[in-house]
Enzyme design. Structure first.
Site, short mmCIF file in Angstrom:
data_model
loop_
_atom_site.label_atom_id
_atom_site.label_comp_id
_atom_site.label_asym_id
_atom_site.label_seq_id
_atom_site.Cartn_x
_atom_site.Cartn_y
_atom_site.Cartn_z
N LYS A 251 8.39 6.08 7.66
CA LYS A 251 8.89 4.84 7.06
C LYS A 251 10.21 5.14 6.34
O LYS A 251 10.25 6.01 5.46
CB LYS A 251 7.89 4.28 6.05
CG LYS A 251 6.56 3.82 6.64
CD LYS A 251 5.61 3.43 5.53
CE LYS A 251 4.29 2.88 6.06
NZ LYS A 251 3.31 2.64 4.97
N GLN B 242 -7.44 -1.47 6.36
CA GLN B 242 -6.24 -2.30 6.22
C GLN B 242 -5.71 -2.88 7.53
O GLN B 242 -5.20 -3.99 7.56
CB GLN B 242 -5.14 -1.46 5.56
CG GLN B 242 -3.91 -2.23 5.16
CD GLN B 242 -3.09 -1.46 4.16
OE1 GLN B 242 -3.38 -1.47 2.96
NE2 GLN B 242 -2.08 -0.76 4.62
N GLU B 243 -5.80 -2.11 8.61
CA GLU B 243 -5.22 -2.57 9.86
C GLU B 243 -6.10 -2.21 11.05
O GLU B 243 -6.59 -1.08 11.15
CB GLU B 243 -3.83 -1.96 10.09
CG GLU B 243 -2.79 -2.32 9.06
CD GLU B 243 -1.46 -1.65 9.35
OE1 GLU B 243 -1.14 -1.42 10.55
OE2 GLU B 243 -0.72 -1.35 8.40
N GLU C 7 0.92 -8.91 7.26
CA GLU C 7 1.62 -8.44 8.45
C GLU C 7 1.34 -9.30 9.68
O GLU C 7 1.64 -8.90 10.81
CB GLU C 7 1.25 -6.98 8.71
CG GLU C 7 1.73 -6.09 7.56
CD GLU C 7 1.41 -4.62 7.76
OE1 GLU C 7 0.68 -4.30 8.72
OE2 GLU C 7 1.88 -3.81 6.96
N GLU D 233 -5.04 6.17 11.29
CA GLU D 233 -4.11 6.46 10.20
C GLU D 233 -4.82 6.44 8.85
O GLU D 233 -5.68 5.60 8.61
CB GLU D 233 -2.99 5.41 10.22
CG GLU D 233 -1.95 5.54 9.13
CD GLU D 233 -1.01 4.35 9.09
OE1 GLU D 233 -0.46 4.07 8.00
OE2 GLU D 233 -0.83 3.68 10.13
N LYS E 80 4.56 0.60 14.92
CA LYS E 80 3.82 -0.56 14.42
C LYS E 80 4.77 -1.40 13.57
O LYS E 80 5.46 -0.90 12.70
CB LYS E 80 2.57 -0.16 13.64
CG LYS E 80 2.77 0.55 12.32
CD LYS E 80 1.43 0.66 11.59
CE LYS E 80 1.56 1.30 10.23
NZ LYS E 80 0.30 1.26 9.48
N ASP F 5 -5.93 1.76 10.74
CA ASP F 5 -5.33 2.28 9.50
C ASP F 5 -6.30 1.96 8.38
O ASP F 5 -6.41 0.81 7.95
CB ASP F 5 -3.96 1.64 9.23
CG ASP F 5 -3.37 2.10 7.89
OD1 ASP F 5 -3.91 3.05 7.29
OD2 ASP F 5 -2.36 1.50 7.46
N HIS G 127 6.97 -0.22 10.05
CA HIS G 127 7.54 -1.20 9.14
C HIS G 127 6.86 -1.09 7.78
O HIS G 127 6.08 -0.18 7.52
CB HIS G 127 7.34 -2.61 9.71
CG HIS G 127 5.88 -2.99 9.81
ND1 HIS G 127 5.43 -4.28 9.93
CD2 HIS G 127 4.75 -2.22 9.81
CE1 HIS G 127 4.12 -4.30 10.00
NE2 HIS G 127 3.68 -3.06 9.93
N ASP H 1 -0.10 9.01 6.29
CA ASP H 1 0.92 8.11 5.74
C ASP H 1 1.10 8.39 4.25
O ASP H 1 2.02 9.10 3.85
CB ASP H 1 0.51 6.66 5.98
CG ASP H 1 1.46 5.65 5.33
OD1 ASP H 1 2.58 6.04 4.96
OD2 ASP H 1 1.08 4.46 5.20
N HIS I 226 -3.72 -5.82 2.37
CA HIS I 226 -2.87 -6.76 3.09
C HIS I 226 -3.55 -8.11 3.32
O HIS I 226 -3.01 -8.97 4.02
CB HIS I 226 -2.43 -6.17 4.44
CG HIS I 226 -1.48 -5.02 4.29
ND1 HIS I 226 -1.06 -4.26 5.35
CD2 HIS I 226 -0.87 -4.52 3.19
CE1 HIS I 226 -0.23 -3.32 4.92
NE2 HIS I 226 -0.10 -3.47 3.61
N SER J 70 0.87 -1.18 0.00
CA SER J 70 0.00 0.00 0.00
C SER J 70 0.90 1.22 0.00
O SER J 70 1.36 1.69 1.04
CB SER J 70 -0.89 -0.01 1.25
OG SER J 70 -1.65 1.17 1.34
#
Length: 423
Positions: free
Chosen positions: A340, A163-164, A205, A288, A391, A242, A368, A315, A155, A42
């Site tokens: 990142k 996504q998260e 992840e 996020e 994270k 996220d 990460h 991000d 992911h 992503s």
């Protein structure tokens, strides 16, 4: 001071089985180290370019032999003889040789591999830990591990748009205990999913990636897992999100299609309102990329509405680039930036992005990538940058756990001087 005597690179595989770059650096005092570069799925459109070969006969075009060649034939000759401690000078020279805004000539993967390996070699040569070399002798704060326990979006192949979904041990007394809190929650969550006859397979992840009945079902199930693990939601363990909203935006006008969960189409204001409902109901402390990378106005409205209650992280919209972070600070786009290393491509530029956030009063969230390696550079970097939270995936997949284990080592090294707190 020790000088660089040899640099070489090779092609290795990341956690998704795709090629990436590993760089080896040797100094004239015999110090020898390496660093491996992560890769994202992503990705923001303004990220530094990860150079791929485009040769369909190898790894479906994803090979990195050109980047490897650039390290061995272009970068190495230009850096031999330089003092390894001159990180900014070394990074600046590679940026100058590349000569492009997005590092597309040499490849950000080539440049970053060298940058990280040089930093690690210099730290080893000075006989100090990497986190102290990069952060100074006062570097002693362990980050709160924002553990990604449910994967969706790009992911995972499931019914979740976002996504998260992360568990955040804000009430733990130490990093070791915080890691235990969320690891136990992760395992309890697995049991809940089994009881519901949902898949316990994991995404890129390491978080579980079942087909929940809705996006909200995912966060409700996490809150249940926190409770069943014996913790109080919002007191011991909070949650974080996220959205990675760029992955489901339809156009630059701010229309979004949450088609995975069959939630239908929404606009920016709908997502702002939805977030408000969830923040009222659930112990969310961080969100996020709630809007897409080009939806600057939507981001601004989200922050105006929720920024006093939670950390709003950019991000894809900022891509660890001071140019975009500066705009965000000026316009009130968010109140935090994701950091990142491979988004910008050098250690020095990443540190400068952190400095800009810190100077403005923003938070910064170390991260990460979904395509990781066993390299634990990020763990030391998180302590060095004193960001307070990180994270780096779930309590499964060894490339994620390697970072957690390195942080456990650092905490043990620091002993009673180690710090751990959410804010």
């Amino acid at each position: 001071m020790a000088t660089i005597s040899k640099i070489r690179a090779m092609e290795i595989l990341d956690s998704r089985g795709n090629p990436t770059v590993r760089v080896f650096v040797e100094l004239d005092d015999g110090t020898y180290s390496s660093a491996s570069v992560p890769s994202g799925a992503s990705t923001g459109e303004n990220e530094a370019l990860e150079l791929r070969d485009g040769d369909s006969s190898r790894y479906a075009g994803k090979g990195v032999l050109r980047a490897v060649s650039n390290v061995n034939e272009v970068i190495a000759p230009s850096l031999i003889g330089l003092e390894a401690s001159g990180q900014a000078l070394i990074d600046g020279r590679m940026i100058e040789i590349d000569g492009t805004e997005d590092k597309s000539k040499l490849g950000a993967n080539a440049i970053l591999g060298v940058s990280m390996a040089v930093a690690r070699s210099a730290a080893q040569s000075a006989h100090i830990p990497l986190y102290q070399y990069l952060g100074g002798v006062g570097a002693r704060r362990l980050p709160v591990p924002c553990m990604n326990i449910v994967n969706g979006g790009q992911h995972a192949d499931n019914s979740v748009d976002f996504q998260e979904f992360m568990a955040v041990p804000i009430g733990a007394p130490t990093f070791r205990e915080g890691l235990r809190y969320v690891a136990e929650t992760f395992h309890v969550l697995k049991g809940i999913l089994k009881d519901r006859r949902l898949s316990t397979g994991v995404g890129d992840e390491g978080g579980f990636a079942p087909n929940f009945s809705s996006n909200e079902d995912a966060i409700e199930t996490i809150v249940l897992a926190i409770e069943k693990a014996g913790y109080k939601p919002g007191e011991h363990i909070a949650t974080a999100m996220d959205s990675a909203a760029t992955s489901f935006v339809l156009d630059k006008d701010g229309e979004y299609d949450l088609n995975r969960s069959r939630a239908g189409k929404m606009n920016s204001d709908d997502l702002v309102a939805l977030a408000g409902e969830w923040i009222d109901k659930y112990p969310i402390v961080l969100w996020e990329d709630p809007l897409a990378e080009n939806d600057w106005e939507g981001f601004k409205r989200f922050t105006a509405r929720h920024g006093k209650r939670i950390e709003v992280v950019g991000d894809d919209i900022f891509v660890t680039n001071t140019r975009y972070i500066a705009r965000g600070i000026k316009e009130g786009t968010a109140n935090s930036a994701l950091i990142k290393l491979n988004q910008i491509g050098t250690v020095s530029e990443t540190i400068e992005a952190v400095r800009m956030c810190r100077d403005s009063g923003w938070r910064y969230f170390l991260s990460h990538r979904s395509g990781e390696t066993e390299d634990a550079f990020l763990a030391d970097f998180a302590v060095a940058m004193d960001g307070g939270h990180l994270k780096t995936g779930s309590a499964s997949r060894s490339e994620r756990v390697a970072k957690y284990n390195r942080l456990l080592e650092i905490e043990e090294e620091l002993g009673k001087s180690a710090l751990y707190y959410w804010k």
